[in-house]
Design an enzyme around this catalytic site. Structure first.
Site, mmCIF file in Angstrom:
data_model
loop_
_atom_site.group_PDB
_atom_site.id
_atom_site.type_symbol
_atom_site.label_atom_id
_atom_site.label_comp_id
_atom_site.label_asym_id
_atom_site.label_seq_id
_atom_site.Cartn_x
_atom_site.Cartn_y
_atom_site.Cartn_z
ATOM 1 C CD GLU A 115 -2.989 -0.771 0.065
ATOM 2 O OE1 GLU A 115 -3.089 0.499 -0.356
ATOM 3 O OE2 GLU A 115 -3.576 -1.824 -0.611
ATOM 4 C CB SER A 487 -60.269 -3.517 -5.048
ATOM 5 O OG SER A 487 -61.086 -3.136 -5.965
#
Length: 802
Positions: A115, A487
């Site tokens: 890194e 409904s």
């Protein structure tokens, strides 16, 4: 760490430990520019000076980073199901925090090797690395990063994830600011405890346990190198899922450790030859994210931000067997619907490098932004031909899909295809595997859905699925989506009518109705039945079973919209969400799926109101009980409607599942104790089914976040009902048939149920024929607002739904 590195550490710490030792911009901007100029890069000097001035202006406006110096691990909140399954974990930090001194030297060195090898030699920004990466990017199609560990800390703690030039500038500035505040060891400690490493592991200590099932103090060089490869792309380099790619990266990191003097040649050879042993039992996916998130919000309302740091354990009422069944049923229903839709095009396009050796890594990195959704795998198209294509998966596997697997995409492989729909090299698509092991292309559904199930006797929520994929859409449609119920709302109007003398045998005419513009205060309104047909006089029982709109409107007109508006509050609905217009007969108000489940629970339990409940018990991290809910037995103080009303409504709703719009329910599940109602709103924008048994109320909703037509032939009975049936197949397993007993005060005459006071000669036997004025217009609304409202509830359109 080598002795030389330790010396560099101490000198760097001394250098950065005194924030005021040097003016920051002299050290970190002027000095680098001078170095570059000294290298003969005079052509770049002007540009760097402009950037330097910009940095100097922006620097004072950066967020405060002093909190990093007091970084403390927080114990997360954990949420469990009723059967003790961990379904969620919430907190600022989900990791096992270790001081830098307790993180093994080999683990630190593996991270530094890959890194940021110059970590202890730069001041937060590695200008040499930036220059090297810039030259590499200029000469190659593959991008190279230049983020130091300090820059990654700045990004992970303070910046959004999107990749922009502005974010990079702020990343650099924050890195410089962090370096002026913290020592190198403090920065590395933050990084190694905070970084995400896949499979729910944050920080290298947690990752060591997750992948190798061992404490980090026992980690080997080979294992450390494997974990160090994860930060770049945790999914792409996951050694369990992608062992080949992960091993290649691990071997490279081991070589880097040797190059940087962290290990000897002998140690390198041993590490490369080591056979790693992984924790073989992978975590089982738990699909209760919406329930866990709801519990999180409840705890936050109670405890504030402390909820994420004090180690709360929240035990919910979720039953994982039912939760899993609900998740699978809703997901299947949404996928089945989407298969009937036209091909919309690839999810994205990416540029693939020409060099074949770079393609695998580019694919893996690109698919990090398109995570798999359960069995819907993301893939990148590598090659297309008229009747086949080759794709690459996140795992690195390449698959050829032939004509049988390309039916969903139409002519998208053609050169003449619509550019938005065309599939070409670099397209990101979704694929799935059928039961025979054959791969096929499909698309991520745009339609959304909701499913909620609760126990009507206690209100305890047993299953909650708030959408298709929590990772893509965290909006909980169960609790947050206000939609027209269509409904599925009619039973509450019929319930009100029972209190006005109506009976299941009351005859009402299913004939056309027309409301002129003078009545509505706007456009004329001529409501229709879903099928466009009118069947003449029929009893209420048949009218509800067949979801006849004309009958519901006539019933509501007879009992009065204001009375019905007041009545629905008995079921927990908000009156102001259901204006007192005739359109209320067709479900034109607004509800959430959870409200609907709570309303239907009143019918299911014999007329009692119970409050939905999710959290049963809360303890602290030591197990001390902070709060506990014990369901109370139903009693008359909780009664909301007459037991007779609930019984007769259940009888009517049983007819719906026997011979009406939901007849598929009893036909499929082969039992009579099923009750419910379908619903499809105007223009088929929402599809519903609300149904129950004596022990379970479950509601399904399907629709789009931004309401639009689902399709002319899409209904609640065709979309939502199959989801409910599939779920109930699991929920009712080994559950005996249980039908409600007739309460005192009802009588059965000729096979029909009546209130004993509304038998022959009493009550409403039939609604008389419309008078001449009524056949051409409705009763005069009481106000201009009501006139406008009749049409406004449907946007001026004629409602036709089922």
């Amino acid at each position: 760490m080598s002795d030389s590195d330790q010396k560099r550490t101490s000198s760097s710490s001394a250098r950065t430990g005194s924030p005021g030792a040097k003016v920051w911009w002299v050290q970190w901007i002027v000095k680098p520019i001078s170095v570059l100029a000294g290298l003969g890069l005079a052509g770049l000097l002007g540009g760097f000076l402009i950037i330097g001035v910009g940095l100097a202006v922006a620097y004072p406006n950066l967020p405060e980073v002093s909190g990093l110096s007091d970084y403390r691990p927080k114990i997360p909140m954990r949420v469990y199901s009723a059967d003790q399954v961990l379904i969620g974990e919430f907190g600022e930090e989900k990791r096992d925090f270790l001081p830098i001194a307790e993180i093994p030297k080999r683990m630190r060195e593996a991270v530094l090797a890959i890194e940021d090898a110059r970590f202890y030699r730069h001041g937060g920004v590695d200008y040499v690395g930036v220059l090297r990466a810039g030259l590499a990017n200029f000469g190659e199609s593959r991008s190279q990063g230049a983020s130091t560990i300090t820059m990654q800390v700045a990004r992970n703690f303070y910046l959004p994830t999107e990749k922009t030039f502005t974010r990079k500038i702020y990343e650099i500035l924050l890195a410089l600011k962090i370096e002026s505040l913290l020592s190198k060891d403090q920065i590395l400690e933050l990084y190694m405890n905070h970084i995400y490493l896949g499979q729910r592991a944050y920080g290298f200590s947690a990752a060591c346990s997750t992948y190798f099932n061992k404490p980090i103090k026992d980690i080997t060089i080979a294992e450390a190198a494997m974990l160090a490869g994860l930060p770049k792309a945790p999914s792409a380099y996951n050694p369990v899922r992608n062992p080949k790619r992960a091993t290649i990266r691990q071997q490279y990191i081991i070589d880097r450790m040797l190059e940087n003097g962290f290990i000897t040649a002998e140690q390198r050879d041993e590490a490369k030859a080591e056979q790693l042993q992984y924790r073989t039992k992978a975590p089982i996916p738990i699909h209760a994210e919406y329930a866990a998130e709801t519990a999180r919000m409840l705890m936050h309302d109670q405890y504030g931000e402390d909820a994420y740091t004090r180690g709360l354990n929240v035990y919910t009422s979720i039953n994982m067997t039912e939760q899993t069944a609900a998740y699978k049923a809703l997901r299947r229903g949404l996928l089945d619907f989407d298969r009937r839709q036209a091909w919309r095009g690839p999810e994205a396009y990416i540029d693939l490098p020409v060099d074949p050796q770079q393609v695998d890594v580019r694919v893996a990195e690109a698919l990090e932004e398109h995570p798999d959704s359960e069995d819907l795998k993301a893939a990148v198209v590598l090659q297309v031909e008229p009747r086949k294509m080759v794709i690459a998966m996140q795992s690195g596997e390449q698959i050829t899909i032939g004509p049988e697997g390309l039916k969903a995409i139409g002519n998208a492989l053609s050169d003449k295809a619509n550019p938005k729909q065309q599939i070409r090299r670099g397209s990101v698509v979704r694929v799935n595997k059928d039961t025979q092991g054959n791969w096929y292309v499909l698309q991520m559904p745009e339609v959304q859905g909701a499913f909620v199930s609760l126990d009507p006797r206690t209100g305890l929520i047993r299953a909650m699925v708030g959408g298709f994929d929590f990772g893509r859409n965290k909006f909980n449609h169960v609790t947050q989506a206000w939609r027209q119920p269509g409904s599925s709302f009619k039973p509450f109007i019929y319930s009100a009518a029972l209190e006005k003398g109506f009976t299941p045998a009351t005859v009402v005419n299913d004939a056309p109705l027309f409301f002129d513009a003078g009545t509505t205060g706007g456009q004329a309104w001529e409501p229709k039945n879903y099928d466009g047909k009118f069947d003449g006089p029929m009893p209420l029982r048949r009218g509800l079973a067949k979801s006849k709109n004309m009958i519901s409107i006539r019933v509501l007109r007879s009992i009065g919209a204001k009375y019905a508006q007041d009545w629905i509050t008995h079921f927990g609905f908000e009156a102001d969400k259901h204006p007192a217009y005739l359109t209320m007969a067709l479900g034109a108000g607004s509800v959430t799926p959870l409200q609907m489940a709570n309303g239907y629970a009143v019918f299911a339990n014999g007329g009692y109101r119970v409050n939905p409940m999710l959290a049963l018990k809360v303890t602290d991290n030591r197990g001390h009980v902070l709060a506990q809910y014990r369901p109370a037995a139903l009693d008359e103080s909780m009664r909301s409607i007459d037991a007779r009303n609930a019984f007769i409504m259940s009888s009517l709703l049983q007819e719906v599942t026997r011979s009406g719009t939901a007849a598929k329910a009893q036909a499929t599940l082969k039992r009579p104790d099923l009750y419910g109602k379908t619903g499809t709103t105007n223009d088929s924008m929402d599809a519903w089914f609300a149904g129950y048994t004596a022990r379970s109320v479950s509601v399904v909703w399907i629709g789009h976040d931004q309401p639009r037509k689902l399709g002319d032939k899409e209904t609640g009975g065709g979309l939502a009902l199959p989801v409910w049936i599939e779920f109930m197949g699991t929920a009712l397993r080994n559950v005996p048939v249980e039908e409600p007993l007739p309460p005192e005060g009802v009588v059965n005459i000729g096979g029909e149920w009546f209130y004993e006071e509304y038998t022959s000669g009493t009550g409403v036997k039939e609604l008389g024929p419309d008078s001449p004025s009524e056949s051409s217009s409705a009763p005069e609304p009481s106000s201009d607002d009501e006139k406008r409202g009749i049409l406004d509830m449907f946007g001026g359109k004629s409602p036709s739904e089922r």
